[in-house]
Design a protein around this motif. Sequence first.
Motif, PDB file in Angstrom:
ATOM      1  N   ALA A   1      85.014  68.984 162.843  1.00  0.00           N
ATOM      2  CA  ALA A   1      83.633  68.515 162.879  1.00  0.00           C
ATOM      3  C   ALA A   1      82.807  69.479 163.719  1.00  0.00           C
ATOM      4  CB  ALA A   1      83.578  67.112 163.462  1.00  0.00           C
ATOM      5  N   PRO A   2      81.585  69.807 163.296  1.00  0.00           N
ATOM      6  CA  PRO A   2      80.767  70.754 164.065  1.00  0.00           C
ATOM      7  C   PRO A   2      80.610  70.363 165.532  1.00  0.00           C
ATOM      8  CG  PRO A   2      79.781  70.405 161.913  1.00  0.00           C
ATOM      9  CD  PRO A   2      80.927  69.437 162.028  1.00  0.00           C
TER      10      PRO A   2
ATOM     11  N   VAL B   1      75.022  98.043 147.382  1.00  0.00           N
ATOM     12  CA  VAL B   1      75.179  96.930 148.328  1.00  0.00           C
ATOM     13  C   VAL B   1      76.451  97.165 149.142  1.00  0.00           C
ATOM     14  CG1 VAL B   1      75.337  94.418 148.579  1.00  0.00           C
ATOM     15  CG2 VAL B   1      73.902  95.405 146.788  1.00  0.00           C
ATOM     16  N   SER B   2      76.344  98.088 150.066  1.00  0.00           N
ATOM     17  CA  SER B   2      77.460  98.480 150.928  1.00  0.00           C
ATOM     18  C   SER B   2      76.962  98.561 152.364  1.00  0.00           C
ATOM     19  CB  SER B   2      78.028  99.840 150.506  1.00  0.00           C
ATOM     20  OG  SER B   2      78.492  99.809 149.169  1.00  0.00           O
ATOM     21  N   GLY B   3      77.824  98.207 153.305  1.00  0.00           N
ATOM     22  CA  GLY B   3      77.445  98.237 154.708  1.00  0.00           C
ATOM     23  C   GLY B   3      78.166  97.148 155.469  1.00  0.00           C
ATOM     24  N   THR B   4      77.622  96.778 156.621  1.00  0.00           N
ATOM     25  CA  THR B   4      78.265  95.804 157.494  1.00  0.00           C
ATOM     26  C   THR B   4      77.258  94.762 157.962  1.00  0.00           C
ATOM     27  OG1 THR B   4      79.800  97.513 158.265  1.00  0.00           O
ATOM     28  CG2 THR B   4      79.652  95.512 159.591  1.00  0.00           C
ATOM     29  N   VAL B   5      77.721  93.531 158.054  1.00  0.00           N
ATOM     30  CA  VAL B   5      76.890  92.414 158.503  1.00  0.00           C
ATOM     31  C   VAL B   5      77.603  91.701 159.650  1.00  0.00           C
ATOM     32  CG1 VAL B   5      75.788  90.245 157.843  1.00  0.00           C
ATOM     33  CG2 VAL B   5      75.963  92.100 156.179  1.00  0.00           C
ATOM     34  N   ARG B   6      76.851  91.386 160.687  1.00  0.00           N
ATOM     35  CA  ARG B   6      77.400  90.600 161.789  1.00  0.00           C
ATOM     36  C   ARG B   6      76.888  89.171 161.657  1.00  0.00           C
ATOM     37  NH1 ARG B   6      75.651  93.237 166.467  1.00  0.00           N
ATOM     38  NH2 ARG B   6      77.433  94.655 166.201  1.00  0.00           N
ATOM     39  N   VAL B   7      77.824  88.217 161.658  1.00  0.00           N
ATOM     40  CA  VAL B   7      77.499  86.806 161.490  1.00  0.00           C
ATOM     41  C   VAL B   7      77.946  86.040 162.732  1.00  0.00           C
ATOM     42  CG1 VAL B   7      77.835  84.739 160.068  1.00  0.00           C
ATOM     43  CG2 VAL B   7      77.788  86.998 158.985  1.00  0.00           C
ATOM     44  N   LYS B   8      77.059  85.172 163.223  1.00  0.00           N
ATOM     45  CA  LYS B   8      77.402  84.318 164.368  1.00  0.00           C
ATOM     46  C   LYS B   8      77.849  82.951 163.865  1.00  0.00           C
ATOM     47  CE  LYS B   8      74.133  82.633 167.101  1.00  0.00           C
ATOM     48  NZ  LYS B   8      73.125  82.564 168.202  1.00  0.00           N
ATOM     49  N   LEU B   9      79.031  82.530 164.298  1.00  0.00           N
ATOM     50  CA  LEU B   9      79.580  81.222 163.932  1.00  0.00           C
ATOM     51  C   LEU B   9      79.433  80.288 165.121  1.00  0.00           C
ATOM     52  CD1 LEU B   9      82.908  82.465 162.272  1.00  0.00           C
ATOM     53  CD2 LEU B   9      80.647  82.220 161.220  1.00  0.00           C
ATOM     54  N   TYR B  10      78.747  79.175 164.896  1.00  0.00           N
ATOM     55  CA  TYR B  10      78.519  78.260 166.009  1.00  0.00           C
ATOM     56  C   TYR B  10      78.166  76.869 165.508  1.00  0.00           C
ATOM     57  CZ  TYR B  10      76.683  76.340 170.387  1.00  0.00           C
ATOM     58  OH  TYR B  10      76.467  75.557 171.497  1.00  0.00           O
TER      59      TYR B  10
ATOM     60  N   ALA C   1      77.283  76.347 161.844  1.00  0.00           N
ATOM     61  CA  ALA C   1      76.345  77.303 161.258  1.00  0.00           C
ATOM     62  C   ALA C   1      76.960  78.694 161.174  1.00  0.00           C
ATOM     63  CB  ALA C   1      75.062  77.357 162.078  1.00  0.00           C
ATOM     64  N   ALA C   2      76.608  79.413 160.118  1.00  0.00           N
ATOM     65  CA  ALA C   2      76.971  80.823 159.966  1.00  0.00           C
ATOM     66  C   ALA C   2      75.661  81.590 159.799  1.00  0.00           C
ATOM     67  CB  ALA C   2      77.882  81.025 158.760  1.00  0.00           C
TER      68      ALA C   2
ATOM     69  N   THR D   1      81.110  80.019 152.742  1.00  0.00           N
ATOM     70  CA  THR D   1      79.800  79.874 153.370  1.00  0.00           C
ATOM     71  C   THR D   1      79.466  81.097 154.209  1.00  0.00           C
ATOM     72  OG1 THR D   1      80.049  77.472 153.398  1.00  0.00           O
ATOM     73  CG2 THR D   1      78.418  78.415 154.887  1.00  0.00           C
ATOM     74  N   ILE D   2      80.458  81.612 154.938  1.00  0.00           N
ATOM     75  CA  ILE D   2      80.258  82.841 155.711  1.00  0.00           C
ATOM     76  C   ILE D   2      79.986  84.008 154.773  1.00  0.00           C
ATOM     77  CG2 ILE D   2      81.331  84.466 157.318  1.00  0.00           C
ATOM     78  CD1 ILE D   2      83.076  82.095 158.300  1.00  0.00           C
TER      79      ILE D   2
END
Length: 408
Positions: free
Chosen positions: A213-214, A341-350, A353-354, A284-285
């Motif tokens: 659960a979140p 569509v190439s490269g890098t993405v930083r995602v915050k998980l909290y 939420a992503a 989802t991420i």
Amino acid sequence: MNKPKKVVLAYSGGLDTSIILKWLQTEYGCEVVTFTADLGQGEELEPARAKAELLGVKPQNIFIRDVREEFVRDFVFPMFRANAVYEGLYLLGTAIARPLISKHLVEIARETGADAVAHGATGKGNDQVRFELSAYALEPDIKVIAPWREWDLTSRTRLLEFAEANQIPIAKDKRGEAPFSVDANLLHTSSEGKVLEDPSQEAPDYVCQRTVAPEDAPDTPEMVEIGFERGDAVAVNGERLSPAMLLTKLNELGAKHGVGRLDLVEGRYVGMKSRGVYETPGGTILLAAHRGIESITLDRGAAHLKDELMPRYAELIYFGYWFSPEREMLQAAIDRSQEHVSGTVRVKLYKGAASVVARWSDHSLYSEAHVTFEEDAGAYDQQDAAGFIKLNALRLRLLANRDRRLRG
């Protein structure tokens, strides 16, 4: 329909498909071949082999295949290039698995000389359509048997009576009605029915089995970096991974942070609405990250056209038309859009939420020189905007003048 001589059954090893196996043998007097797919559902599959043998299936007619890499590489990733979501929310975790299962059913039917395939989908749901449209698209003359549309085992009691009469093992917890039904694969877990049938009632906590659960997730955010090449994720935190292993890693990260829960009432293809609870942590991420890398590498015109096409593409998958020419046409356009569509993405998980917090690419269209609020060294002449606005306002001014003239 003429009685089939040999049937390939999509077989999970559970009670319902075991009953179907025995029913096919008794109703049609036919030989049964079983196919069990390892889609990353997280269950041991060898018991399915033992149970099929117990029910009289010849060892050479029992097929168990690990299709996790094929599933993610050839079905999930192409779908995510399109950012596909059905009715704005659903990431199509069940729908995208069905054409793969049908593909293998047809392949095994060819290998074994079977003249029919069978599935355990009910006559009320979408899966019957997905299985059968896919099978017919790949083998137009195949016979398809859907026992739930044919037999008179219309209640749990009658199913259990049939199982007992035919010496089919019944797990103790199956003697009462299950609180809800679950379908799982590497992309998601889907829960429907029973305690979820009243959409005015909140789903019980125990329905979600893949994610925390979140509110119980860690109080500290976690960053994850996802690398992309031509629209497909290829690395997590700098480590290159195969498609299935990459999705597995994202699932672990997302589950820990309560990411990817969805309570949805959706419009089924057969016409009714249904309520389901879905858990898609890694997906989802992945969706957030893919949109993040597209935001700097995809031209506005291409991006907006993709967003216009997406609902139709998602609907085709949900309805079961993966092997249709229109889905393939859309896929070709989508794949063409992904060349840079190439490269890098930083995602915050909290806490469920992503969120994309950074993105960078050698193929980026983002120009800091053009958007800066500081001196731009002549990169953009703001006076050019006046003529741009006047030209775009011309038709609006003509309309206003006409309306004023007619009023006056």
